[in-house]
Design a protein around this motif. Structure first.
Motif, mmCIF file in Angstrom:
data_model
loop_
_atom_site.group_PDB
_atom_site.id
_atom_site.type_symbol
_atom_site.label_atom_id
_atom_site.label_comp_id
_atom_site.label_asym_id
_atom_site.label_seq_id
_atom_site.Cartn_x
_atom_site.Cartn_y
_atom_site.Cartn_z
ATOM 1 N N GLY A 400 -20.544 12.613 1.516
ATOM 2 C CA GLY A 400 -20.743 11.184 1.717
ATOM 3 C C GLY A 400 -19.705 10.581 2.640
ATOM 4 N N SER A 401 -20.083 9.490 3.298
ATOM 5 C CA SER A 401 -19.174 8.801 4.211
ATOM 6 C C SER A 401 -18.120 8.021 3.435
ATOM 7 C CB SER A 401 -19.955 7.835 5.104
ATOM 8 O OG SER A 401 -19.083 7.031 5.871
ATOM 9 N N ALA A 402 -16.933 7.921 4.020
ATOM 10 C CA ALA A 402 -15.878 7.096 3.428
ATOM 11 C C ALA A 402 -16.057 5.627 3.766
ATOM 12 C CB ALA A 402 -14.510 7.576 3.914
ATOM 13 N N LYS A 403 -16.994 5.306 4.629
ATOM 14 C CA LYS A 403 -17.220 3.921 5.035
ATOM 15 C C LYS A 403 -18.176 3.243 4.060
ATOM 16 C CE LYS A 403 -16.548 4.918 9.955
ATOM 17 N NZ LYS A 403 -17.185 4.891 11.306
ATOM 18 N N PHE A 404 -17.741 2.134 3.506
ATOM 19 C CA PHE A 404 -18.549 1.398 2.537
ATOM 20 C C PHE A 404 -19.895 0.999 3.139
ATOM 21 C CE2 PHE A 404 -19.617 -2.719 0.431
ATOM 22 C CZ PHE A 404 -19.788 -2.245 -0.854
ATOM 23 N N GLU A 405 -19.897 0.670 4.423
ATOM 24 C CA GLU A 405 -21.125 0.224 5.081
ATOM 25 C C GLU A 405 -22.118 1.361 5.292
ATOM 26 O OE1 GLU A 405 -18.102 -0.168 6.219
ATOM 27 O OE2 GLU A 405 -17.669 -2.325 6.332
ATOM 28 N N ASP A 406 -21.664 2.606 5.240
ATOM 29 C CA ASP A 406 -22.542 3.750 5.459
ATOM 30 C C ASP A 406 -22.757 4.483 4.145
ATOM 31 O OD1 ASP A 406 -23.943 5.955 6.249
ATOM 32 O OD2 ASP A 406 -22.296 6.889 7.379
ATOM 33 N N ARG A 407 -23.832 4.117 3.443
ATOM 34 C CA ARG A 407 -24.139 4.760 2.171
ATOM 35 C C ARG A 407 -25.464 5.513 2.247
ATOM 36 N NH1 ARG A 407 -22.397 -0.475 0.356
ATOM 37 N NH2 ARG A 407 -24.395 -0.969 -0.620
ATOM 38 N N SER A 408 -25.785 5.981 3.461
ATOM 39 C CA SER A 408 -27.053 6.680 3.669
ATOM 40 C C SER A 408 -27.149 7.941 2.817
ATOM 41 C CB SER A 408 -27.235 7.027 5.154
ATOM 42 O OG SER A 408 -26.143 7.803 5.632
ATOM 43 N N TYR A 409 -26.021 8.591 2.565
ATOM 44 C CA TYR A 409 -26.011 9.807 1.752
ATOM 45 C C TYR A 409 -26.524 9.527 0.340
ATOM 46 C CZ TYR A 409 -24.012 13.857 -0.749
ATOM 47 O OH TYR A 409 -23.823 14.969 -1.527
ATOM 48 N N LEU A 410 -26.329 8.315 -0.139
ATOM 49 C CA LEU A 410 -26.713 7.958 -1.500
ATOM 50 C C LEU A 410 -28.088 7.309 -1.595
ATOM 51 C CD1 LEU A 410 -23.250 6.518 -2.562
ATOM 52 C CD2 LEU A 410 -24.220 8.716 -3.248
ATOM 53 N N GLU A 411 -28.732 7.071 -0.468
ATOM 54 C CA GLU A 411 -30.027 6.393 -0.481
ATOM 55 C C GLU A 411 -31.087 7.131 -1.294
ATOM 56 O OE1 GLU A 411 -31.365 5.450 3.410
ATOM 57 O OE2 GLU A 411 -29.815 3.923 3.750
ATOM 58 N N PRO A 412 -31.224 8.452 -1.159
ATOM 59 C CA PRO A 412 -32.286 9.121 -1.932
ATOM 60 C C PRO A 412 -32.159 8.923 -3.438
ATOM 61 C CG PRO A 412 -31.502 10.560 -0.176
ATOM 62 C CD PRO A 412 -30.573 9.380 -0.213
ATOM 63 N N ILE A 413 -30.960 9.063 -3.966
ATOM 64 C CA ILE A 413 -30.808 8.929 -5.414
ATOM 65 C C ILE A 413 -30.910 7.475 -5.855
ATOM 66 C CG2 ILE A 413 -28.276 8.857 -5.303
ATOM 67 C CD1 ILE A 413 -30.417 10.463 -8.096
ATOM 68 N N THR A 414 -30.382 6.538 -5.073
ATOM 69 C CA THR A 414 -30.478 5.132 -5.486
ATOM 70 C C THR A 414 -31.906 4.617 -5.363
ATOM 71 O OG1 THR A 414 -29.667 4.492 -3.279
ATOM 72 C CG2 THR A 414 -28.073 4.521 -5.058
ATOM 73 N N ASN A 415 -32.636 5.079 -4.362
ATOM 74 C CA ASN A 415 -34.046 4.691 -4.258
ATOM 75 C C ASN A 415 -34.833 5.183 -5.469
ATOM 76 O OD1 ASN A 415 -33.621 3.472 -1.793
ATOM 77 N ND2 ASN A 415 -34.385 5.177 -0.577
ATOM 78 N N ARG A 416 -34.560 6.408 -5.869
ATOM 79 C CA ARG A 416 -35.276 6.979 -7.016
ATOM 80 C C ARG A 416 -34.863 6.272 -8.308
ATOM 81 N NH1 ARG A 416 -37.710 12.057 -7.546
ATOM 82 N NH2 ARG A 416 -38.874 12.082 -9.527
ATOM 83 N N LEU A 417 -33.581 5.985 -8.455
ATOM 84 C CA LEU A 417 -33.109 5.285 -9.639
ATOM 85 C C LEU A 417 -33.727 3.898 -9.738
ATOM 86 C CD1 LEU A 417 -31.299 4.895 -12.102
ATOM 87 C CD2 LEU A 417 -29.398 4.384 -10.560
#
Length: 428
Positions: A400-417
């Motif tokens: 995952g990115s260290a940049k708060f604005e870049d949370r693309s790595y977490l999109e799949p799980i948050t979309n599913r949640l």
């Protein structure tokens, strides 16, 4: 990536400085009952929301956020949520930010939400086991989640949110005290133990003074040979320095934002077991019923980004922990086998207590939690989240990115949640 977050935190602090921190709580500040009205379908765009708010009277909301530290990841999460409400409503929703403790102490938050001092708040739910016994039972049951730094983290968040919404007794506890649940279990991450000296074995933990922040921690600390301490969060750093406190159980984000890793850089995570989480909840108060439907739906829809920011903070805090412990002469590692076995026995006792719960069907709850953990473990695997190392070198393999604005790595799980847990609760 351990230091990059500080740049983000500084920018958020600057934004916070522009947000008003005083004023009355008035969800119907124009003197008009905004409740009801037309809503929007799930997936509505920003433009659709802004158009829907054209005929809505201005709304002023008072929001006490989770942390007293404007640079904490939880502050970043809460401020982003507040700003998104203002932006997506085209300025019709004005959110006034208050730091933790500015309006009310943690256990007084429900009263402030009922009497109008607050409209939104992060409520430290496990601080009141007598008032929220069903919630505490669920929190205890979550020790079934393995405390691995990536998959365990994702599964804990997803299963906890899902299980609160699926447990009517817990929702009733909130509603009976005048609270409407938006995000029921913001845990800030899996629970770790930090110590001011090396405590790598049960012998090292014998008679250690260990701070806990959940009712179940007393059972776990006792099993490790320690004594639970009642040191307050604000007093923790000095207590570590003076030797009054030897260790503490809390989420990595809490220890990191409080600056405790300077004084307690020896960090221990369970592996197959988990320490009981001590989560809080994002809740609305009595003014919720006065809000127009479109405003209620906007808050519900923005929970997708809220959970994305929650996961970002939890995972980035583990990354920071690995880096900062090394900088301070310590390390992040797993409990040794003997300590793990002692924790396992304590957790078996906790699960047995849940089975005998006087407020819900505890045996069924434990089974449902196990099923939810299995489900979300499979989902994380399907989405490509895998443990490619251990906690000691998390900063090397976390993608995952260290940049708060870049949370693309977490999109799949948050979309599913959001789809599985939050969308069924969307106001209609």
């Amino acid at each position: 990536m351990g230091a990059e977050w500080r740049k983000v935190a500084v920018s958020v602090a600057a934004v916070l400085a522009t947000v008003a921190v005083s004023g009355c709580s008035k969800a119907d500040s124009a003197g008009v009952d905004n409740s009801g009205g037309k809503g929007l379908p799930p997936g509505a765009t920003k433009a659709q929301y802004q158009a829907a708010f054209e005929d809505v009277e201005p709304i002023e909301l008072s929001f006490q956020v989770a942390s007293s530290n404007p640079e904490a990841y939880s502050s970043m999460r809460d401020v982003e949520f507040a700003q998104s409400l203002e932006e997506w409503s085209n300025g019709k929703i004005d959110v006034q930010i208050h730091y933790a403790g500015a309006i009310t102490e943690p256990t007084e938050t429900p009263d402030a939400l009922v009497d109008g001092r607050l409209d939104l708040a992060h409520y430290y739910t496990t601080y009141e086991p007598n008032e929220m016994p069903a919630f505490v039972d669920l929190s205890d049951s979550m020790v079934q989640v393995p405390s691995t730094p990536l998959v365990g983290e994702l599964v804990l968040h997803a299963a906890f949110q899902e299980m609160v919404f699926r447990t009517p007794e817990i929702i009733e506890e909130f509603e009976d005290r005048g609270m409407h649940v938006l995000a029921p279990a913001s845990s800030f991450g899996v629970t770790e133990m930090i110590c001011n000296s090396e405590r790598g074995s049960l012998a090292d933990l014998e008679n250690a003074q260990i701070r806990g922040n959940a009712h179940a921690h007393e059972t776990e600390i006792d099993a490790l040979g320690g004594t639970i301490s009642s040191v307050e969060l604000a007093e923790g750093y000095e207590a570590f320095q003076r030797g009054v406190l030897d260790c503490s159980l809390q989420a990595p984000a809490t220890a990191e934002s409080a600056g405790w890793l300077d004084a307690a850089p020896h960090v221990y995570f369970p592996r197959s077991q988990g320490f009981a989480p001590g989560p809080g909840s994002l809740v609305a108060g009595a003014s919720w019923d006065q809000l127009p439907l479109v405003a209620q739906q906007l808050m519900s829809d923005r929970m997708k980004e809220y959970m994305s920011a929650e996961l970002y903070g939890a995972l980035q805090s583990i990354d920071d922990t690995v880096v900062e412990t090394a900088e301070n002469g310590g390390s992040a590692q797993y409990l040794d086998a003997e300590s793990e076995a002692a924790l396992s026995r304590a957790n078996e006792d906790l699960l047995a207590d849940v089975e005998n719960s006087p407020v819900l069907a505890g045996e069924a709850l434990n089974a449902d939690v196990a099923e939810s953990i299995h489900k979300w473990t499979a989902i994380t695997d399907q989405l490509g989240y895998t443990e490619d190392g251990d906690v000691a070198n998390f900063d090397d393999w976390y993608q995952g990115s260290a940049k708060f604005e870049d949370r693309s790595y977490l999109e799949p799980i948050t979309n599913r949640l959001h789809e599985e847990a939050f969308l069924p609760e969307r106001p209609r």
